[in-house]
Scaffold this motif. Structure first.
Motif, PDB file in Angstrom:
ATOM      1  N   GLU A   1      58.891  34.694  33.159  1.00 50.91           N
ATOM      2  CA  GLU A   1      58.464  35.737  34.084  1.00 50.91           C
ATOM      3  C   GLU A   1      58.393  37.100  33.388  1.00 50.91           C
ATOM      4  O   GLU A   1      57.471  37.888  33.632  1.00 50.91           O
TER       5      GLU A   1
ATOM      6  N   ARG B   1      49.504  35.927  28.479  1.00 50.62           N
ATOM      7  CA  ARG B   1      49.070  34.731  29.182  1.00 50.62           C
ATOM      8  C   ARG B   1      48.939  33.573  28.187  1.00 50.62           C
ATOM      9  O   ARG B   1      48.199  33.673  27.206  1.00 50.62           O
TER      10      ARG B   1
ATOM     11  N   CYS C   1      53.355  24.279  36.608  1.00 47.70           N
ATOM     12  CA  CYS C   1      52.953  23.715  37.897  1.00 47.70           C
ATOM     13  C   CYS C   1      53.372  24.545  39.110  1.00 47.70           C
ATOM     14  O   CYS C   1      52.739  24.440  40.169  1.00 47.70           O
ATOM     15  N   LEU C   2      54.435  25.316  38.988  1.00 48.32           N
ATOM     16  CA  LEU C   2      55.019  25.965  40.152  1.00 48.32           C
ATOM     17  C   LEU C   2      54.826  27.468  40.115  1.00 48.32           C
ATOM     18  O   LEU C   2      54.599  28.065  39.059  1.00 48.32           O
ATOM     19  N   ASP C   3      54.946  28.096  41.295  1.00 45.59           N
ATOM     20  CA  ASP C   3      54.999  29.549  41.424  1.00 45.59           C
ATOM     21  C   ASP C   3      56.475  29.929  41.294  1.00 45.59           C
ATOM     22  O   ASP C   3      57.259  29.720  42.226  1.00 45.59           O
TER      23      ASP C   3
ATOM     24  N   SER D   1      58.368  32.619  41.271  1.00 49.70           N
ATOM     25  CA  SER D   1      59.036  33.513  42.221  1.00 49.70           C
ATOM     26  C   SER D   1      59.151  32.869  43.597  1.00 49.70           C
ATOM     27  O   SER D   1      60.194  32.965  44.253  1.00 49.70           O
ATOM     28  N   ARG D   2      58.120  32.167  44.030  1.00 47.52           N
ATOM     29  CA  ARG D   2      58.141  31.547  45.354  1.00 47.52           C
ATOM     30  C   ARG D   2      59.001  30.289  45.376  1.00 47.52           C
ATOM     31  O   ARG D   2      59.690  29.999  46.368  1.00 47.52           O
ATOM     32  N   ASP D   3      58.970  29.509  44.275  1.00 47.53           N
ATOM     33  CA  ASP D   3      59.660  28.208  44.242  1.00 47.53           C
ATOM     34  C   ASP D   3      61.022  28.276  43.554  1.00 47.53           C
ATOM     35  O   ASP D   3      61.576  27.238  43.192  1.00 47.53           O
ATOM     36  N   ARG D   4      61.575  29.470  43.385  1.00 48.28           N
ATOM     37  CA  ARG D   4      62.842  29.602  42.652  1.00 48.28           C
ATOM     38  C   ARG D   4      63.954  28.791  43.301  1.00 48.28           C
ATOM     39  O   ARG D   4      64.709  28.097  42.621  1.00 48.28           O
TER      40      ARG D   4
ATOM     41  N   LYS E   1      48.678  24.590  36.036  1.00 48.76           N
ATOM     42  CA  LYS E   1      47.715  25.690  35.876  1.00 48.76           C
ATOM     43  C   LYS E   1      47.403  25.918  34.399  1.00 48.76           C
ATOM     44  O   LYS E   1      46.367  26.466  34.049  1.00 48.76           O
TER      45      LYS E   1
END
Length: 905
Positions: free
Chosen positions: A179, A187, A206-208, A210-213, A329
């Motif tokens: 992060e 990038r 694969c994951l977000d 901040s959202r999937d912490r 991604k």
């Protein structure tokens, strides 16, 4: 000092379409910085500029570093510049393409890791907090206690490398650093995880984050509990890192032990890792060592990436479906296959599960990524070990491998250095965001320098330091008492004499005190932090080693001709002879003919010993160095004469180098001469410290010859894996010294040395590691140079000022060794005792500023200016012969200010 007050280095990025424009921007930035104004945004260039200069260093040195960079870039034909020891990087041409993030496995973690970084980087704090809260919510201990133990408790280092507790920590920290890096605008084009690092790579792809912490932390907790449920393997397992051993011989060795020992990791051509049953691994290590290779036991209790690890592989395979994995991604590469994983979730899970029981190859994955145009590799974790593997794999090919952190350097310095390298390399960065972090707008109103709140803060900091020091002293006393044992009585021991303890089975722990002084042993003054006199004598690494070996020899009653074998030799900090005297506490614990030795200051403010080693008295096999490939004359520009004249701080008794007979990319061969007087190795030392110190001197000479360091960089030993002392030649004997040398990362060297005389090997040093320390140029000039650079600066009102905050961390680090060394250079015999009683950095800098104020006044009057140590300060009165000057010093402010009083001659 509170870690939150630590001032990280500054990062300055300048770009331009051509060289002339870049030089102009350097000049404008220099003028603004010299005037106390931050560089404006129009001076900052984007990574797609044709000319890119990055500088990382302390704020007070940016102007000087810009001057060095400008001089180099004004040279015709200059297209690249990398001065790692000065923090200067320059690149030219098109923007780089192809960036891979590398995520390390569990071998990267350590106690205290990322402590400084978490004070500055919010993602680190947030991830560690989320992981701790998840564990606490289920009634389990917070994982962060493994790296930041609560006050009064000891760190459980073994748990750091346990699959149940260390794994979640390493994953969370890697994701936090991901992060951070993305926040700086970097990038990746590909992700690659090494061992357990594959979890972080897949999650980041694969994951977000901040959202999937919380989802990730829940999964890490579940796998941790599953790991705790696994019983320890029987028979015992382990892992062994192998270096300097041919692949053919290793293949044959594994074939002989099929089913017992396996190739677990192929990291690069220089290192492979074996896993298997511990008893068999010990035999393998002995065989490799006997053949001239290196076998290093790793701190793992299970054989990762071998068939013996099947149970854990099955456990993880059962838990992987609980981890939601959308399509990645960014492509994720596997060290198992060397190819991209997935993209379907089940295919990724299947590859992750298979890697735990099969050989993984970082070398193969890096080669495949390079073939696909990935030429920049960034290690996203708490250390930079993978970078060394990448450098070895891609040796001779254009690439960049750099890490976000290091076990050997300040966290923020490493991170800023990475950003500097990326910018110069042409990797995309959010330059505007970096500028806002590095050069924020100043507050609208500045507080008075002597305001009561600032003074109160200083008093509170001093009180906290005193309280902490008292607590440490009490803990130290309790530690000594516990080692002596309750109710035990020991006969009084005279200082300077060794104690031979009666041994009646089991381990016996004892202590003694010893006084060292330059009066009794003048040769100790020839190893001082400072060229010429006055200077601060410090015990050489090899002096501590020879002293520890002598105490161990006397403890077990071994004959002086018996070989001494020292292993796990470590120096945590300098042992200094302040004002020429040092009181030592020497503690040992004996078991039969083996002794554990530790050395401490007589009045330390540290819990850990300054020096420690395990000592044995056993027949010592000597493993010859692998051939160095000596060809030609090996002539070098850095002769011993030039080395002692222009670089080394060693006095006559430590100047043992006589001739370099060969030097090359892999090592050095030289002729040394024993220099110490006969009394120097009588009962106090089991070897010639000055002769053995020649190994460190040769490493420094080798670095200078290859332009890896400059005169501002210090090279200081801190550990050795194994040292064997066979005999000590008398003074005047010529000794051949062969050394194999390698550089790891940017700040550590590792070497093996063999000393021989008359056809006999007299000593060997294996795994000899040294740190490279680049001092601020002003401090380096005062301690190792001619002392002509000024610490303070003159103001229009006739004052001298020093930015106290910018100097405090440097001078207080490592037990205040640099402040003590500086004090010995600038204070005289009348001032030094009083200053040494409190070692206050602010008082030292105030004295320097007052003396520089006097020099300025003397020069204006046409008087000859003396060296600073010739001037005496008593209270607020400065005197030098018939000259005197009173001055005012207002403590507690920054910058520190010193002004003349109205009355002065």
């Amino acid at each position: 000092m509170n870690p939150t007050e630590h001032a990280p280095p500054r990062l300055l990025l300048l770009g331009a379409p051509d060289r002339a424009s870049l030089l102009g921007r350097i000049d404008r930035a220099t003028q603004r910085l010299a005037s106390g104004i931050s560089p404006l945004q129009d001076e900052l260039g984007q990574p797609d500029e044709q000319e890119r200069l990055a500088i990382v260093g302390p704020a007070q040195e940016l102007v000087a570093l810009l001057a060095v960079a400008r001089e180099k870039l004004a040279e015709p034909g200059r297209t690249r510049l990398s001065m790692r020891n000065r923090g200067i990087y320059f690149g030219q041409g098109q923007q780089a393409s192809g960036v891979a993030f590398l995520y390390p496995g569990e071998g990267a973690q350590r106690v205290g890791m990322m402590d400084t970084a978490r004070q500055h980087l919010s993602p680190l704090r947030e991830w560690l907090s989320a992981l701790d809260q998840t564990f606490l919510g289920h009634g389990h201990p917070p994982p962060s206690e493994l790296i930041y133990p609560p006050s009064g408790s000891n760190a459980d280092e073994s748990a750091l490398f346990d699959i149940a507790r260390g794994g979640p920590l390493s994953t969370a920290i890697s994701l936090a650093l991901h992060e951070v890096l993305v926040g700086y605008g970097v990038r990746p084009d590909a992700l690659l995880g090494h061992s357990n690092g594959e979890h972080a790579a897949v999650m980041a792809a694969c994951l977000d984050l901040s959202r999937d912490r919380q989802h990730i932390c829940d999964w890490l907790h579940q796998t941790s509990r599953a790991g705790l449920a696994l019983h320890p393997p029987e028979p015992a397992q382990g892992m062994l890192a192998v270096s300097a051993f041919s692949s053919t011989a290793l293949t044959a060795l594994l074939a002989e032990r099929e089913g017992e020992v396996f190739l677990a990791m192929d990291n690069c051509s220089l290192q492979q890792v074996l896993g298997g049953h511990r008893a068999e691994l010990e035999k393998v290590a002995e065989h490799i060592s006997a053949q001239g290779g290196i076998g290093l036991k790793l701190p793992f209790q299970r054989a990762y990436h071998t068939p013996l690890f099947a149970r854990w592989g099955e456990t993880l395979a059962a838990h992987y479906p609980l981890l939601a994995l959308p399509s990645p991604k960014t492509p994720v590469y596997s060290c198992l296959t060397g190819q991209a994983m997935g993209p379907e979730a089940d295919a990724m899970r299947e590859t992750m599960a298979r890697q735990w029981t099969a050989t993984i190859s970082l070398r193969n994955a890096v080669e495949n990524l390079y073939a696909k145009g990935i030429h920049t590799f960034i290690e996203v974790g708490p250390d930079n070990k993978l970078c060394a593997f990448v450098d070895d794999t891609l040796r001779g090919r254009p690439h960049l491998a750099a890490g976000m952190a290091s076990a050997r350097q300040d966290d923020m310095a490493v991170l800023k250095t990475l950003l500097a390298q990326l910018y110069a390399h042409g990797v995309g960065l959010d330059v505007h965001g970096i500028r806002l972090r590095e050069f924020p707008a100043p507050p609208p109103v500045a507080r008075p320098l002597t305001s009561p709140p600032q003074r109160q803060g200083l008093i509170e900091r001093q009180a906290a330091l005193i309280t902490d020091a008292k607590a440490r002293m009490q803990a130290m006393q309790q530690s000594f008492l516990s080692r002596r044992g309750t109710g035990s009585a020991h006969p009084a021991t005279k200082p300077g004499t060794a104690v031979t303890a009666a041994f009646s089975g089991g381990a016996l722990a004892r202590e003694l005190r010893r006084q060292l002084s330059t009066t009794a042993m003048p040769w100790l003054a020839d190893h001082s932090l400072g060229r010429g006199q006055p200077a601060l004598p410090v015990l050489a690494f090899t002096t501590s080693l020879a002293l520890a070996a002598a105490v161990a020899r006397q403890t077990v009653g071994a004959h002086r001709s018996a070989p001494v074998v020292l292993t796990a030799v470590k120096a945590q900090r300098w042992l200094a002879l302040d004002e020429g005297k040092l009181g030592l506490h020497i503690a040992w614990s004996r078991q039969a003919n083996t002794v554990d030795i530790s050395l401490r200051d007589e009045q330390p403010l540290h819990d850990e010993p300054a020096f420690s080693s395990h000592v044995e008295f056993i027949p010592a096999a000597v493993a010859p160095l692998a051939p160095l490939g000596e060809q030609g004359s090996g002539r070098c520009a850095w002769t011993p004469e030039r080395f002692y004249r222009e670089y080394a701080f060693h006095g006559p008794q430590f100047q043992c180098l006589r001739q370099v007979t060969w030097i090359g990319s892999t090592g050095i061969v030289a002729e040394l001469e024993t220099t110490l007087p006969p009394a120097a190795d009588a009962e106090l030392f089991a070897a010639d410290p000055a002769l053995l110190d020649g190994a460190g001197q040769l490493v420094a000479l080798w670095l200078l010859e290859h332009s890896i360091i400059t005169a501002d960089t210090g090279v200081f030993p801190y550990q050795a894996r194994r040292v064997v002392l066979h005999e000590t030649p008398p003074p005047g004997v010529r000794v051949r010294c062969e050394g194999r040398i390698a550089v790891h990362g940017e700040a550590v060297t590792e070497a093996d040395f063999v000393f021989s005389a008359g056809g006999r090997i007299i000593a060997t040093i294996e795994g000899f590691a040294q740190r490279l320390i680049a001092l601020p140029s002003i401090l380096a000039n005062w301690i190792f140079g001619d002392g002509r650079m000024a610490f303070s600066s003159s103001t229009a009102s006739g004052e001298r000022t020093i930015n106290l905050d910018e100097w405090r961390d440097t001078l207080e680090a490592n037990g205040g060794i640099w402040a003590r060394a500086l004090a010995h250079r600038v204070l005289n015999a009348h001032e030094l005792p009083a200053w040494s009683s409190h070692r206050d950095v602010e008082d030292l800098l105030a004295r320097i500023a007052a003396k520089e104020l006097a020099l300025e006044d003397m020069a204006r009057r046409g008087m000859p200016t003396p060296p600073l140590h010739a001037i005496t300060i008593s209270r607020n009165l400065l005197t030098y012969g018939d000259y005197d000057m009173s001055f005012d010093y207002r403590p507690g402010g920054t910058p520190l200010r010193v002004a003349r009083s109205k009355a002065f001659s």
